[in-house]
Design a protein around this motif. Structure first.
Motif, PDB file in Angstrom:
ATOM      1  N   LYS A 155       0.837  -1.201   0.000  1.00 41.85           N
ATOM      2  CA  LYS A 155       0.000   0.000   0.000  1.00 41.85           C
ATOM      3  C   LYS A 155       0.870   1.248   0.000  1.00 41.85           C
ATOM      4  CE  LYS A 155      -4.150   1.778   1.984  1.00 41.85           C
ATOM      5  NZ  LYS A 155      -5.170   0.868   1.506  1.00 41.85           N
ATOM      6  N   GLN A 156       0.612   2.109  -0.962  1.00 44.22           N
ATOM      7  CA  GLN A 156       1.345   3.361  -1.048  1.00 44.22           C
ATOM      8  C   GLN A 156       0.416   4.513  -0.700  1.00 44.22           C
ATOM      9  OE1 GLN A 156       2.929   2.809  -5.152  1.00 44.22           O
ATOM     10  NE2 GLN A 156       4.856   3.256  -4.148  1.00 44.22           N
ATOM     11  N   GLY A 157       1.004   5.622  -0.290  1.00 44.56           N
ATOM     12  CA  GLY A 157       0.219   6.821  -0.027  1.00 44.56           C
ATOM     13  C   GLY A 157      -0.318   7.399  -1.327  1.00 44.56           C
ATOM     14  N   GLU A 182      10.372   3.916  -6.085  1.00 47.44           N
ATOM     15  CA  GLU A 182      10.054   2.482  -6.066  1.00 47.44           C
ATOM     16  C   GLU A 182       8.769   2.197  -5.309  1.00 47.44           C
ATOM     17  OE1 GLU A 182      13.371  -0.494  -5.742  1.00 47.44           O
ATOM     18  OE2 GLU A 182      14.310   1.235  -4.777  1.00 47.44           O
ATOM     19  N   ALA A 183       8.079   1.133  -5.736  1.00 43.56           N
ATOM     20  CA  ALA A 183       6.882   0.689  -5.023  1.00 43.56           C
ATOM     21  C   ALA A 183       7.282   0.307  -3.604  1.00 43.56           C
ATOM     22  CB  ALA A 183       6.260  -0.505  -5.736  1.00 43.56           C
ATOM     23  N   ALA A 190      10.458  -4.456  -3.643  1.00 41.04           N
ATOM     24  CA  ALA A 190      11.611  -5.225  -4.132  1.00 41.04           C
ATOM     25  C   ALA A 190      12.368  -5.891  -2.986  1.00 41.04           C
ATOM     26  CB  ALA A 190      12.550  -4.324  -4.929  1.00 41.04           C
ATOM     27  N   SER A 191      12.532  -5.192  -1.866  1.00 41.50           N
ATOM     28  CA  SER A 191      13.268  -5.801  -0.743  1.00 41.50           C
ATOM     29  C   SER A 191      12.448  -6.899  -0.082  1.00 41.50           C
ATOM     30  CB  SER A 191      13.676  -4.744   0.282  1.00 41.50           C
ATOM     31  OG  SER A 191      12.558  -4.253   0.992  1.00 41.50           O
ATOM     32  N   GLN A 192      11.137  -6.783  -0.123  1.00 45.65           N
ATOM     33  CA  GLN A 192      10.285  -7.829   0.452  1.00 45.65           C
ATOM     34  C   GLN A 192      10.246  -9.069  -0.437  1.00 45.65           C
ATOM     35  OE1 GLN A 192       6.450  -6.360   2.287  1.00 45.65           O
ATOM     36  NE2 GLN A 192       6.991  -4.576   1.058  1.00 45.65           N
TER      37      GLN A 192
END
Length: 93
Positions: free
Chosen positions: A28-30, A36-37, A45-47
């Protein structure tokens, strides 16, 4: 976490054979997001590192923030379902 030799990253470390794991991630983004997402804290990407996905039984994405996922009824229901499945498998074996 992912390698026996974290600095060189040559020897992958896996879970013991027969140990399933499920990868849950948030995205979820603001309303105003640039770059990056992410989930407001860490990037998607890190997840979803290749190493984290490598042995996953299944991936589950949640349209939640990094902390909001902890209060999500949908996430709780999934975790309960996965834990019940693991318990049934353990009892059966």
């Amino acid at each position: 976490l992912f390698y026996e030799d974290p600095d060189a990253q040559r020897t992958p470390r896996g879970l013991p054979p027969g140990t399933p794991h499920h990868l849950l991630f948030t995205y979820k983004q603001g309303s105003v997001s640039l770059g990056e997402a992410n989930d407001g804290t860490v990037t998607v990407a890190s997840q979803l590192r290749r190493e984290a996905q490598r042995d996953a039984s299944r991936l589950y994405g949640f349209d939640e923030t990094h902390m909001g996922v902890l209060e999500s009824a949908e996430t709780s229901a999934l975790l309960n379902q996965l834990l019940l499945g693991a318990l049934r498998t353990t009892i059966r074996d």
